[in-house]
Design a protein around this motif. Sequence first.
Motif, PDB file in Angstrom:
ATOM      1  N   LYS A 158       0.845  -1.195   0.000  1.00 58.09           N
ATOM      2  CA  LYS A 158       0.000   0.000   0.000  1.00 58.09           C
ATOM      3  C   LYS A 158       0.879   1.244   0.000  1.00 58.09           C
ATOM      4  O   LYS A 158       2.050   1.144   0.354  1.00 58.09           O
ATOM      5  CB  LYS A 158      -0.933  -0.024   1.216  1.00 58.09           C
ATOM      6  N   PRO A 159       0.303   2.382  -0.440  1.00 57.48           N
ATOM      7  CA  PRO A 159      -1.075   2.687  -0.841  1.00 57.48           C
ATOM      8  C   PRO A 159      -1.477   1.915  -2.098  1.00 57.48           C
ATOM      9  O   PRO A 159      -0.656   1.658  -2.982  1.00 57.48           O
ATOM     10  CB  PRO A 159      -1.061   4.186  -1.112  1.00 57.48           C
ATOM     11  N   GLY A 175      -4.782   3.393   2.251  1.00 54.23           N
ATOM     12  CA  GLY A 175      -3.520   4.033   2.582  1.00 54.23           C
ATOM     13  C   GLY A 175      -2.538   3.126   3.293  1.00 54.23           C
ATOM     14  O   GLY A 175      -2.863   2.008   3.714  1.00 54.23           O
ATOM     15  N   SER A 176      -1.309   3.618   3.441  1.00 55.38           N
ATOM     16  CA  SER A 176      -0.274   2.865   4.143  1.00 55.38           C
ATOM     17  C   SER A 176      -0.685   2.558   5.579  1.00 55.38           C
ATOM     18  O   SER A 176      -0.253   1.553   6.162  1.00 55.38           O
ATOM     19  CB  SER A 176       1.039   3.650   4.145  1.00 55.38           C
ATOM     20  N   ASP A 177      -1.518   3.442   6.151  1.00 55.27           N
ATOM     21  CA  ASP A 177      -2.016   3.238   7.514  1.00 55.27           C
ATOM     22  C   ASP A 177      -3.376   2.546   7.514  1.00 55.27           C
ATOM     23  O   ASP A 177      -4.083   2.556   8.517  1.00 55.27           O
ATOM     24  CB  ASP A 177      -2.114   4.576   8.237  1.00 55.27           C
ATOM     25  N   HIS A 178      -3.773   1.993   6.351  1.00 61.01           N
ATOM     26  CA  HIS A 178      -5.032   1.262   6.168  1.00 61.01           C
ATOM     27  C   HIS A 178      -6.262   2.178   6.189  1.00 61.01           C
ATOM     28  O   HIS A 178      -7.383   1.693   6.252  1.00 61.01           O
ATOM     29  CB  HIS A 178      -5.197   0.146   7.214  1.00 61.01           C
ATOM     30  N   ARG A 179      -6.037   3.478   6.093  1.00 55.66           N
ATOM     31  CA  ARG A 179      -7.163   4.404   5.980  1.00 55.66           C
ATOM     32  C   ARG A 179      -7.870   4.180   4.655  1.00 55.66           C
ATOM     33  O   ARG A 179      -7.250   3.853   3.642  1.00 55.66           O
ATOM     34  CB  ARG A 179      -6.634   5.844   6.068  1.00 55.66           C
ATOM     35  N   GLU A 281      -2.165  10.193  -0.893  1.00 54.79           N
ATOM     36  CA  GLU A 281      -0.850   9.863  -1.451  1.00 54.79           C
ATOM     37  C   GLU A 281      -1.067   8.943  -2.642  1.00 54.79           C
ATOM     38  O   GLU A 281      -2.049   8.193  -2.699  1.00 54.79           O
ATOM     39  CB  GLU A 281       0.058   9.215  -0.399  1.00 54.79           C
TER      40      GLU A 281
END
Length: 361
Positions: A158-159, A175-179, A281
């Motif tokens: 991810k992203p 997202g990278s934070d799983h958002r 992003e």
Amino acid sequence: MRTIGLMSGTSLDGVDAAWLETDGDRIGRVGPSLTLPYDAELRRDLRKLLDLAEALPPDDPFLKDCERRLTERHVEAVIKLGLEADLIGFHGQTILHRPVAGRPGEGRTWQIGDAALLAHATGTPVAYDFRSADVAAGGQGAPLVPIAHAVMAAQLPKPLVILNLGGVGNVTWIGSDHRLLAFDTGPANGPLDDWARRSTGADYDKDGRLALAGLPDGAVMGRLLAHPYLQAPPPKSLDRLDFDRALRDAGAAELSPADGAATLVAFCACAVAAAARHFPEPPVQWLVGGGGRRNPALMRALACALPEPVRPVEVAGWDGDALEAQAFGILAARVARGLPLTYPGTTGAPEPLTGGRLTGG
């Protein structure tokens, strides 16, 4: 639990059915899937419903007949799949989608399908009515599948963006934070199918041949790309017919069959590219599902319009024909467990919201 997810999308081409084991947060075994096409008469009548829905009462005889035939086709899909399940996820067929973002109780989304008939005919409980609670709370009610996409993509880099190209296009950005961020991008196969039907009598532009034989019209494209929907920030979602007037006003009807198809393909790709400006992003790749991934003209246009790699979902080991049905198997399990279906970043819901209803047993 063992679930069967059922999906009939805005392309109106048939019902997809898929079996899997899931608790709504994880996926165990992934089983068989199938697609049952609609016969020409049912497809024609469902398309007619889209034009009539806004003025139809819920007890209209033509509407009820379409709903019965649609449900019977879903029953056939479950029986033909031939596997035991604890729960069926039944989306039904959207015939009208008119949410009013941020104004609880004022929006409307309408999916036809007789969940009680499906439960009785299959002997299996059914989760259904996935969108209403979100719309009643002021959300868009769409897209519904982002949380299922996140479950499926748990192990992928991810992203990431998952792009579904059905009658309407929609994206899930993870997202990278799983958002999660998700919304409809614009028209996809819907106007292209309608164009092919009017221009050639075919149900769709097979293998993109019509579009590949034409050239996009710059003037029509310019007018379409000025549509305010493309500039609007998410949350946002579309009805299958929301761009029909814009296409008429842009002069698309005056184009040759090939140039009209090429213009619609180019517009779909540009609308997807415009969606990327809303991502926090850029993704490492785009994974494309839905019938649009089988259109070489559309996939080529996307590759030209987007700077990142654009690949069919099969590169991730997924079945692009079963993906949306599998998503509704996951969502059914989430309904049964009382887990959220929609989120502020996916529909504009005020908070993570549960939804759906259960019938049968």
